[in-house]
Scaffold this motif. Structure first.
Motif, PDB file in Angstrom:
ATOM      1  N   MET A   1      43.780  42.782   5.950  1.00  0.00           N
ATOM      2  CA  MET A   1      43.261  42.673   4.581  1.00  0.00           C
ATOM      3  C   MET A   1      43.864  41.450   3.909  1.00  0.00           C
ATOM      4  O   MET A   1      45.078  41.279   3.880  1.00  0.00           O
ATOM      5  N   SER A   2      43.029  40.598   3.448  1.00  0.00           N
ATOM      6  CA  SER A   2      43.524  39.364   2.853  1.00  0.00           C
ATOM      7  C   SER A   2      44.048  39.614   1.441  1.00  0.00           C
ATOM      8  O   SER A   2      43.567  40.495   0.723  1.00  0.00           O
ATOM      9  N   ARG A   3      45.045  38.847   1.068  1.00  0.00           N
ATOM     10  CA  ARG A   3      45.644  38.973  -0.263  1.00  0.00           C
ATOM     11  C   ARG A   3      45.099  37.869  -1.180  1.00  0.00           C
ATOM     12  O   ARG A   3      44.892  36.732  -0.749  1.00  0.00           O
ATOM     13  N   THR A   4      44.851  38.231  -2.430  1.00  0.00           N
ATOM     14  CA  THR A   4      44.377  37.258  -3.400  1.00  0.00           C
ATOM     15  C   THR A   4      45.526  36.355  -3.829  1.00  0.00           C
ATOM     16  O   THR A   4      46.605  36.833  -4.185  1.00  0.00           O
ATOM     17  N   VAL A   5      45.306  35.041  -3.745  1.00  0.00           N
ATOM     18  CA  VAL A   5      46.335  34.083  -4.140  1.00  0.00           C
ATOM     19  C   VAL A   5      46.136  33.725  -5.605  1.00  0.00           C
ATOM     20  O   VAL A   5      45.074  33.248  -6.007  1.00  0.00           O
ATOM     21  N   LYS A   6      47.164  34.005  -6.410  1.00  0.00           N
ATOM     22  CA  LYS A   6      47.081  33.706  -7.830  1.00  0.00           C
ATOM     23  C   LYS A   6      47.565  32.295  -8.114  1.00  0.00           C
ATOM     24  O   LYS A   6      48.576  31.859  -7.578  1.00  0.00           O
ATOM     25  N   ARG A   7      46.819  31.580  -8.935  1.00  0.00           N
ATOM     26  CA  ARG A   7      47.238  30.249  -9.336  1.00  0.00           C
ATOM     27  C   ARG A   7      48.358  30.348 -10.381  1.00  0.00           C
ATOM     28  O   ARG A   7      48.329  31.219 -11.241  1.00  0.00           O
ATOM     29  N   PRO A   8      49.365  29.501 -10.283  1.00  0.00           N
ATOM     30  CA  PRO A   8      50.443  29.548 -11.268  1.00  0.00           C
ATOM     31  C   PRO A   8      49.921  29.214 -12.667  1.00  0.00           C
ATOM     32  O   PRO A   8      49.035  28.381 -12.840  1.00  0.00           O
ATOM     33  N   TYR A   9      50.454  29.889 -13.655  1.00  0.00           N
ATOM     34  CA  TYR A   9      50.038  29.668 -15.038  1.00  0.00           C
ATOM     35  C   TYR A   9      50.578  28.321 -15.514  1.00  0.00           C
ATOM     36  O   TYR A   9      51.782  28.092 -15.501  1.00  0.00           O
ATOM     37  N   ASP A  10      49.684  27.460 -15.903  1.00  0.00           N
ATOM     38  CA  ASP A  10      50.075  26.114 -16.311  1.00  0.00           C
ATOM     39  C   ASP A  10      50.273  26.086 -17.823  1.00  0.00           C
ATOM     40  O   ASP A  10      49.375  25.714 -18.579  1.00  0.00           O
ATOM     41  N   SER A  11      51.465  26.484 -18.286  1.00  0.00           N
ATOM     42  CA  SER A  11      51.736  26.525 -19.718  1.00  0.00           C
ATOM     43  C   SER A  11      51.781  25.129 -20.316  1.00  0.00           C
ATOM     44  O   SER A  11      51.404  24.930 -21.479  1.00  0.00           O
ATOM     45  N   THR A  12      52.234  24.162 -19.537  1.00  0.00           N
ATOM     46  CA  THR A  12      52.305  22.794 -20.045  1.00  0.00           C
ATOM     47  C   THR A  12      50.926  22.268 -20.392  1.00  0.00           C
ATOM     48  O   THR A  12      50.728  21.652 -21.448  1.00  0.00           O
ATOM     49  N   ARG A  13      49.961  22.530 -19.516  1.00  0.00           N
ATOM     50  CA  ARG A  13      48.591  22.100 -19.750  1.00  0.00           C
ATOM     51  C   ARG A  13      48.023  22.762 -20.996  1.00  0.00           C
ATOM     52  O   ARG A  13      47.364  22.113 -21.818  1.00  0.00           O
ATOM     53  N   ARG A  14      48.282  24.055 -21.162  1.00  0.00           N
ATOM     54  CA  ARG A  14      47.782  24.761 -22.329  1.00  0.00           C
ATOM     55  C   ARG A  14      48.395  24.202 -23.613  1.00  0.00           C
ATOM     56  O   ARG A  14      47.720  24.057 -24.626  1.00  0.00           O
ATOM     57  N   GLN A  15      49.665  23.872 -23.570  1.00  0.00           N
ATOM     58  CA  GLN A  15      50.333  23.305 -24.740  1.00  0.00           C
ATOM     59  C   GLN A  15      49.753  21.938 -25.095  1.00  0.00           C
ATOM     60  O   GLN A  15      49.562  21.616 -26.268  1.00  0.00           O
ATOM     61  N   GLU A  16      49.481  21.142 -24.057  1.00  0.00           N
ATOM     62  CA  GLU A  16      48.893  19.825 -24.293  1.00  0.00           C
ATOM     63  C   GLU A  16      47.509  19.956 -24.924  1.00  0.00           C
ATOM     64  O   GLU A  16      47.149  19.193 -25.828  1.00  0.00           O
ATOM     65  N   GLN A  17      46.722  20.906 -24.456  1.00  0.00           N
ATOM     66  CA  GLN A  17      45.396  21.122 -25.012  1.00  0.00           C
ATOM     67  C   GLN A  17      45.484  21.576 -26.471  1.00  0.00           C
ATOM     68  O   GLN A  17      44.708  21.125 -27.320  1.00  0.00           O
ATOM     69  N   ALA A  18      46.452  22.454 -26.754  1.00  0.00           N
ATOM     70  CA  ALA A  18      46.627  22.929 -28.127  1.00  0.00           C
ATOM     71  C   ALA A  18      47.037  21.787 -29.048  1.00  0.00           C
ATOM     72  O   ALA A  18      46.548  21.679 -30.182  1.00  0.00           O
ATOM     73  N   GLN A  19      47.931  20.924 -28.574  1.00  0.00           N
ATOM     74  CA  GLN A  19      48.361  19.788 -29.372  1.00  0.00           C
ATOM     75  C   GLN A  19      47.214  18.808 -29.604  1.00  0.00           C
ATOM     76  O   GLN A  19      47.074  18.251 -30.699  1.00  0.00           O
ATOM     77  N   ASP A  20      46.400  18.605 -28.578  1.00  0.00           N
ATOM     78  CA  ASP A  20      45.246  17.717 -28.724  1.00  0.00           C
ATOM     79  C   ASP A  20      44.274  18.278 -29.756  1.00  0.00           C
ATOM     80  O   ASP A  20      43.717  17.529 -30.575  1.00  0.00           O
ATOM     81  N   THR A  21      44.063  19.591 -29.730  1.00  0.00           N
ATOM     82  CA  THR A  21      43.184  20.224 -30.713  1.00  0.00           C
ATOM     83  C   THR A  21      43.738  20.057 -32.126  1.00  0.00           C
ATOM     84  O   THR A  21      43.003  19.729 -33.062  1.00  0.00           O
ATOM     85  N   ARG A  22      45.053  20.259 -32.298  1.00  0.00           N
ATOM     86  CA  ARG A  22      45.666  20.086 -33.616  1.00  0.00           C
ATOM     87  C   ARG A  22      45.474  18.654 -34.116  1.00  0.00           C
ATOM     88  O   ARG A  22      45.142  18.438 -35.289  1.00  0.00           O
ATOM     89  N   ARG A  23      45.679  17.689 -33.233  1.00  0.00           N
ATOM     90  CA  ARG A  23      45.519  16.288 -33.642  1.00  0.00           C
ATOM     91  C   ARG A  23      44.091  15.998 -34.075  1.00  0.00           C
ATOM     92  O   ARG A  23      43.864  15.294 -35.072  1.00  0.00           O
ATOM     93  N   ARG A  24      43.108  16.523 -33.332  1.00  0.00           N
ATOM     94  CA  ARG A  24      41.710  16.282 -33.690  1.00  0.00           C
ATOM     95  C   ARG A  24      41.353  16.945 -35.020  1.00  0.00           C
ATOM     96  O   ARG A  24      40.635  16.373 -35.835  1.00  0.00           O
ATOM     97  N   VAL A  25      41.873  18.133 -35.243  1.00  0.00           N
ATOM     98  CA  VAL A  25      41.603  18.835 -36.496  1.00  0.00           C
ATOM     99  C   VAL A  25      42.232  18.095 -37.673  1.00  0.00           C
ATOM    100  O   VAL A  25      41.601  17.891 -38.719  1.00  0.00           O
ATOM    101  N   ILE A  26      43.476  17.662 -37.519  1.00  0.00           N
ATOM    102  CA  ILE A  26      44.165  16.942 -38.594  1.00  0.00           C
ATOM    103  C   ILE A  26      43.460  15.624 -38.897  1.00  0.00           C
ATOM    104  O   ILE A  26      43.275  15.262 -40.065  1.00  0.00           O
TER     105      ILE A  26
END
Length: 230
Positions: A1-26
């Motif tokens: 039975m094969s096991r599902t491989v989970k991708r590591p959570y990329d918190s850095t990428r999410r933070q960068e996206q959030a910062q980019d959104t804040r900059r665009r809104v401002i």
């Protein structure tokens, strides 16, 4: 039975996206505030200009008044970092200059650049203050911060032993001349360049605040050049 491989959570990428959104809104909020006024600008309009959902803006900034404050900070400080302009390296480098006249000329250049950067937003706030409590509160907060900075600067000037007036007098002169009103009159209305204005402001402050050299030499950069030539 094969096991599902989970991708590591990329918190850095999410933070960068959030910062980019804040900059665009401002950035979108600033453009709309300046172009059509604070009162006439809605959160929906800002969301459309920034290309985000209006719920995203409310989630990040809560309300329009908080968003205005962040727009102000970015205009005034250059970013959202919660570090007062007075405590930043550029200002601290100016304060480290031991010759008060030279320090004042460098400070005049710094203030002129700040006046240039903030002029449109200050005009908007001034026009909106009579009917918009958030704009009036922002201007009042700015006045409080200016008097605080002027007080600190005057104390630092007094510590050099080169101040010709009382610390309180120095504080009041700086407070009255740093808000951009003189810059508006001479640069915007009379066509001076920023370089001309900064030189004039520096000379004005030196004449009003700095003790004259007992030898009779000129103050500031001219005095230093004269000494080097001798």
């Amino acid at each position: 039975m094969s096991r599902t491989v989970k991708r590591p959570y990329d918190s850095t990428r999410r933070q960068e996206q959030a910062q980019d959104t804040r900059r665009r809104v401002i950035a979108a909020a600033r453009e709309l505030f300046v172009r059509q006024g604070y009162g006439k600008t809605t959160m929906v309009q800002i969301a459309q200009a920034a290309g985000v959902a209006v719920e995203t803006i409310y989630g990040a900034f809560r309300n329009k008044a908080t968003l205005l404050r962040q727009v102000w900070y970015v205009d005034f400080r250059g970013d959202e970092d919660d570090v007062p302009l007075y405590d930043r390296p550029e200002m601290q480098a100016i304060l480290s200059e031991p010759d008060l006249a030279t320090r004042i000329h460098r400070h005049a250049v710094f203030v002129t650049a700040t006046n240039r950067r903030m002029s449109l937003l200050v005009d908007m706030l001034t026009g909106a203050a009579a009917t918009e409590p958030a704009a009036a509160a922002m201007l009042a907060e700015w006045a409080d911060r200016r008097i605080d900075v002027a007080t600190k600067y005057a104390r630092a000037a007094a510590d050099t032993g080169q101040l010709a007036v009382s610390t309180d007098h120095c504080r009041d002169v700086l407070f009255a001349t740093m808000d951009g009103a003189l810059w508006q009159r001479l640069v915007v209305e009379r066509g001076w360049t920023d370089a001309q204005y900064a030189d004039w402001l520096g000379r004005l402050w030196v004449d009003l605040l700095v003790a004259r050299d007992p030898t009779g030499a000129e103050d500031g950069p001219d005095r230093r050049r004269k000494a080097a030539d001798d």
